[in-house]
Design an enzyme around this catalytic site. Structure first.
Site, PDB file in Angstrom:
ATOM      1  N   GLU A  12       0.615  -1.266  -0.028  1.00 21.95           N
ATOM      2  CA  GLU A  12       0.146   0.159  -0.050  1.00 21.95           C
ATOM      3  C   GLU A  12       0.878   1.280   0.069  1.00 21.95           C
ATOM      4  OE1 GLU A  12      -2.941  -0.138   3.036  1.00 21.95           O
ATOM      5  OE2 GLU A  12      -3.939  -1.715   2.074  1.00 21.95           O
TER       6      GLU A  12
ATOM      7  N   GLU B 161      -5.805  -8.356   0.825  1.00 25.40           N
ATOM      8  CA  GLU B 161      -6.436  -8.151   2.334  1.00 25.40           C
ATOM      9  C   GLU B 161      -7.620  -7.608   2.087  1.00 25.40           C
ATOM     10  OE1 GLU B 161      -4.222  -4.981   4.522  1.00 25.40           O
ATOM     11  OE2 GLU B 161      -2.325  -5.836   4.075  1.00 25.40           O
TER      12      GLU B 161
HETATM   13  C1  GCO Z   1      -2.172  -2.916   5.159  1.00 26.04           C
HETATM   14  C2  GCO Z   1      -2.885  -2.185   6.352  1.00 26.04           C
HETATM   15  C3  GCO Z   1      -2.628  -3.431   7.450  1.00 26.04           C
HETATM   16  C4  GCO Z   1      -4.050  -2.813   8.404  1.00 26.04           C
HETATM   17  C5  GCO Z   1      -5.155  -3.255   7.603  1.00 26.04           C
HETATM   18  C6  GCO Z   1      -6.327  -2.866   8.418  1.00 26.04           C
HETATM   19  O1  GCO Z   1      -1.949  -1.887   4.452  1.00 26.04           O
HETATM   20  O2  GCO Z   1      -1.577  -3.745   4.876  1.00 26.04           O
HETATM   21  O3  GCO Z   1      -2.488  -1.261   6.936  1.00 26.04           O
HETATM   22  O4  GCO Z   1      -1.469  -3.318   7.715  1.00 26.04           O
HETATM   23  O5  GCO Z   1      -3.514  -3.456   9.411  1.00 26.04           O
HETATM   24  O6  GCO Z   1      -5.430  -2.537   6.322  1.00 26.04           O
HETATM   25  O7  GCO Z   1      -6.074  -1.394   8.726  1.00 26.04           O
END
Ligand code: GCO
Length: 452
Positions: free
Chosen positions: A174, A362
């Site tokens: 991300e 995710e």
């Molecule tokens: C990511 C996320 C995770 C978070 C999840 C819930 O980008 O992979 O930030 O690390 O824990 O998205 O917010």
């Protein structure tokens, strides 16, 4: 839209080659923050600053995966989970970011990888899930173009030490979140703010994305290489011209900024002209360097964003309207529960040419969890999973490209600025004694995966 969906699917309905798994990240689970010569990361440092994290919590111990990895991987196996996505902590294996390699750090990941393989679980490794070595941040971190060399070297170290067994890689996690939250808004590590930090960071992350991909392909040619993007459907607050434009701007920043240069389309500057200022950081030859033919693209979706025109928001005049202000069904993160968003994002990414495979890397939700008689009956999370998976199934059935799904996340963990307040796990963690309890959602996922 009903949340109590009729859900009669099993994992096999998605096809026998559909990829199922769970996702995690080093800083959120490992703990052992200063053990065995690990270096300090920007998250170790950021969490020391008062007021940055909910109740000043930190990931020093987290779920202590460092000492519990066998127990956790065995639990994963007992839940029929065939793929495990985790990240490598750069500062655990190269404490200062460049230079000396910490063999004790290498050993830890070797143990994790080997134990996965022993348990018949395929490791999927993310190179960078936000925990930059502090020594590099002290030299400007992602704002410094030298990050390209540092990152390439780190990638090479990972490829050389783990590439004989790790055949599934993701370069970045991300990028819009770590550049936006970490280098523009200052709410994530390293806590920097403003365009002058954000823009160079964006460009360097784009370059590292493809350079990481290229390096892995060269050193581990028989592996499957991807990178991951967060994405959220954006909906205009009202169907008027200015709100529609605001939603398009948010879409550009949230969903398009990092994928388009990878695909050779350059930066999407049209709707967000401020991005023209990226030119300052683009050197001759960069355009070509930015593109890379990944084997798969990972997309991560949780919610949708409703976006409103707002004159006073600098640069983009657009603002997200929080779920709590809209009286909609929402999670503890104040994210709207909106299952069609995952379908619409699959569809949106399907419109790009040249993405060979698309995987949900995710998806998941945080709700209040209560233990009663040693059980955690998390019906809301269970319904969330069912309703989102229904949408993934719909996409699949319509013939859209969608090749896998990883739940976020395996155990409850350290949720960045939210600390331990917001639990996302299929497995509950008692942070006082590190006991794990499979939640109802976890039991359901186990039976859903049974035949996979
Ligand atoms: C990511 C996320 C995770 C978070 C999840 C819930 O980008 O992979 O930030 O690390 O824990 O998205 O917010």
């Amino acid at each position: 839209m009903s949340l109590h969906t009729d859900f009669n699917l099993t994992s096999l309905d998605f096809g026998s080659d559909f990829i199922w798994g769970v996702s995690t990240a080093a800083y959120q689970i490992e703990g052992a923050h200063d053990l065995n010569e690990k270096g300090i990361s920007i998250w170790d440092n950021f969490t020391c600053k008062k007021g940055t994290i909910y109740r000043n919590q930190n990931g020093n111990v987290a779920t202590d995966f460092y000492h519990h990895y066998k127990e956790d991987i065995l639990l994963m196996k007992s839940m029929n989970i065939p793929n495990f996505r985790f990240s490598i902590s750069w500062s655990r294996i190269i404490p200062n970011g460049t230079g000396t390699i910490n063999m004790k750090g290498i050993e830890f990941y070797n143990n994790v990888i080997n134990f996965c393989l022993e348990c018949d679980i395929t490791p999927w490794v993310t190179l960078y899930h936000w925990d930059l070595p502090l020594a590099l941040e002290n030299e400007g971190g992602w704002t410094n173009r030298n990050i390209i060399g540092w990152f390439k070297n780190y990638t090479e170290v990972c490829a050389r030490h783990f590439g004989d067994r790790v055949k599934h890689w993701m370069v970045l996690n991300e990028p819009i979140v770590f550049t936006g939250a970490g280098y523009f808004l200052g709410v994530h590590a390293p806590g920097k703010k403003g365009l002058k930090n954000f823009l160079p960071t964006v460009h360097h992350a784009v370059l590292c994305q493809s350079i990481g991909g290229r390096t892995l392909r060269q050193l581990v040619p028989d592996s499957t290489i991807g990178t991951t993007f967060s994405c959220s459907q954006t909906t205009p607050y009202k169907n008027t011209k200015k709100h529609i434009l605001a939603a398009q701007k948010a879409d550009t920043l949230l969903n398009r900024l990092f994928i388009e240069p990878v695909l050779g389309l350059g930066y999407p500057v049209k709707r967000v002209p401020i991005l023209n200022r990226l030119k300052k950081y683009i050197r001759p030859g960069d355009e070509l360097l930015m593109a890379f033919d990944f084997d798969f693209i990972g997309i991560q979706n949780y919610t949708r964003e409703v976006v409103k025109h707002h004159y006073f928001v600098p640069y983009i005049k657009a603002q997200i309207v929080k779920a709590s202000k809209r009286k909609v069904n929402r999670t503890l993160m104040d994210w709207e529960v909106y299952p069609p968003s995952i379908y619409n994002m699959i569809k949106q990414f399907n419109r790009y040419q040249n993405i060979p495979k698309l995987i949900i890397t995710e998806n998941g939700a945080s709700f209040e969890d209560q233990i009663t008689n040693n059980e955690v009956n998390d019906q809301k999370r269970l319904n969330y999973y069912k309703s989102y998976l229904n949408e993934v199934y719909k996409a699949k059935k319509e013939g859209l490209k969608i090749d896998g799904y990883f739940a976020w996340t395996f155990t409850d963990n350290f949720e960045w600025a939210e600390g331990y307040r917001t639990r996302f796990g299929l497995v509950y963690v008692n942070f006082k004694n590190q006991k794990r309890i499979m939640k109802s959602s976890g039991k359901w996922f186990k039976s859903f995966l049974r035949q996979a």
